[in-house]
Design a protein around this motif. Structure first.
Motif, PDB file in Angstrom:
ATOM      1  N   HIS A 121       0.811  -1.221   0.000  1.00  0.00           N
ATOM      2  CA  HIS A 121       0.000   0.000   0.000  1.00  0.00           C
ATOM      3  C   HIS A 121       0.843   1.270   0.000  1.00  0.00           C
ATOM      4  N   ASP A 147      -7.694  -1.755  -1.943  1.00  0.00           N
ATOM      5  CA  ASP A 147      -8.675  -2.405  -1.083  1.00  0.00           C
ATOM      6  C   ASP A 147     -10.054  -2.108  -1.669  1.00  0.00           C
ATOM      7  N   MET A 205     -13.638  -2.254  -1.371  1.00  0.00           N
ATOM      8  CA  MET A 205     -14.602  -2.444  -0.298  1.00  0.00           C
ATOM      9  C   MET A 205     -15.925  -2.981  -0.857  1.00  0.00           C
ATOM     10  N   TRP A 225      -9.276 -12.587  -0.547  1.00  0.00           N
ATOM     11  CA  TRP A 225     -10.711 -12.399  -0.274  1.00  0.00           C
ATOM     12  C   TRP A 225     -11.217 -13.569   0.566  1.00  0.00           C
ATOM     13  N   HIS A 259      -9.433 -10.483   5.350  1.00  0.00           N
ATOM     14  CA  HIS A 259     -10.034  -9.736   4.228  1.00  0.00           C
ATOM     15  C   HIS A 259     -11.469 -10.215   3.945  1.00  0.00           C
ATOM     16  N   HIS A 289     -13.377  -6.708   2.245  1.00  0.00           N
ATOM     17  CA  HIS A 289     -12.872  -6.122   1.013  1.00  0.00           C
ATOM     18  C   HIS A 289     -11.974  -7.121   0.288  1.00  0.00           C
ATOM     19  N   HIS A 317      -8.551  -7.492  -1.502  1.00  0.00           N
ATOM     20  CA  HIS A 317      -7.232  -6.876  -1.610  1.00  0.00           C
ATOM     21  C   HIS A 317      -6.619  -7.296  -2.953  1.00  0.00           C
TER      22      HIS A 317
END
Length: 229
Positions: free
Chosen positions: A147, A154, A156, A190, A207, A210, A212
């Motif tokens: 990140h 991410d 969402m 996920w 996760h 969201h 990733h």
């Protein structure tokens, strides 16, 4: 002596004329022979000679006339920025061509500052294909470099624990894995499953609210990039 009656002239008395006599009578014989069988030769009046017409210049057959459209005709809409310099016909054609074939993507819901080009491409495509997504995170502080370096998203998921939410997350994972080469996908995470182009493994990855997505980056943009669907 030779007498003539039309073209059927016959001699009255056969004798050998002298050369002088034949020479003297030849014009008369020609004149009599030219007359009609039924009457004297008509007198042909000479036709009046018309004055020569003035010369007219004719345009070449390959000339092209360009006619401007009447003032009432609507002007073609400019496909360029009205604030830019005057658009030339060539630029209008180019703009029209780009407009027809363009698959450019506008910025999506992800904040793009600090993202690398492949991460931006993935984010814009996800926004375009999945309009249900209204929040995508990008650059943030993290213990891992993905990140902070602009390599991760991410995505969402609305109502992530519902049947519809889980199905939507599964579709996004499938979509990014179908576009591994285009987006430079490194992995996706996920609902506890870690997905890579080479396969998936589950267990302890978290996760659940969201998806990733990590890309290989491709470098930071310089502002001239165009992103395509």
């Amino acid at each position: 002596m030779l007498l003539g009656v039309g073209r059927h002239s016959l001699p009255k008395k056969r004798r050998n004329p002298s050369v002088y006599a034949l020479t003297a009578l030849a014009p008369a014989a020609v004149l009599l022979g030219a007359q009609s069988d039924t009457g004297p030769m008509p007198v042909v009046e000479p036709e009046p000679v018309a004055a020569p017409a003035p010369e007219v210049e004719h345009p070449a057959p390959w000339s092209v006339e360009i006619v401007a459209a009447p003032p009432a005709a609507p002007e073609p809409a400019l496909l360029t920025d009205p604030g830019s310099a005057g658009a030339t016909p060539a630029s209008l054609v180019s703009a029209s061509r780009w407009r027809v074939v363009s698959r450019t993507l506008p910025a999506g819901v992800a904040p793009e500052r600090g993202l690398q080009v492949r991460t931006i491409l993935a984010a814009r495509n996800i926004s375009a294909v999945f309009p249900e997504i209204n929040n995508i995170g990008g650059v943030r502080q993290d213990a891992l470099r993905w990140h902070p370096d602009g390599l991760a998203l991410d995505v969402m998921i609305p109502d992530p624990n519902s049947e519809a939410g889980i199905a939507l997350g599964n579709q996004i994972v499938a979509y990014v894995l179908e576009n591994v080469q285009r987006f430079g996908i490194q992995d996706a995470i996920w609902r506890g499953v870690y997905y890579t182009p080479g396969g998936a493994r589950s267990g302890g990855y978290g996760h659940y609210d969201h998806v990733h997505v990590t890309t290989t980056g491709g470098g930071y943009p310089d502002g001239d990039e165009i992103y395509y669907r």
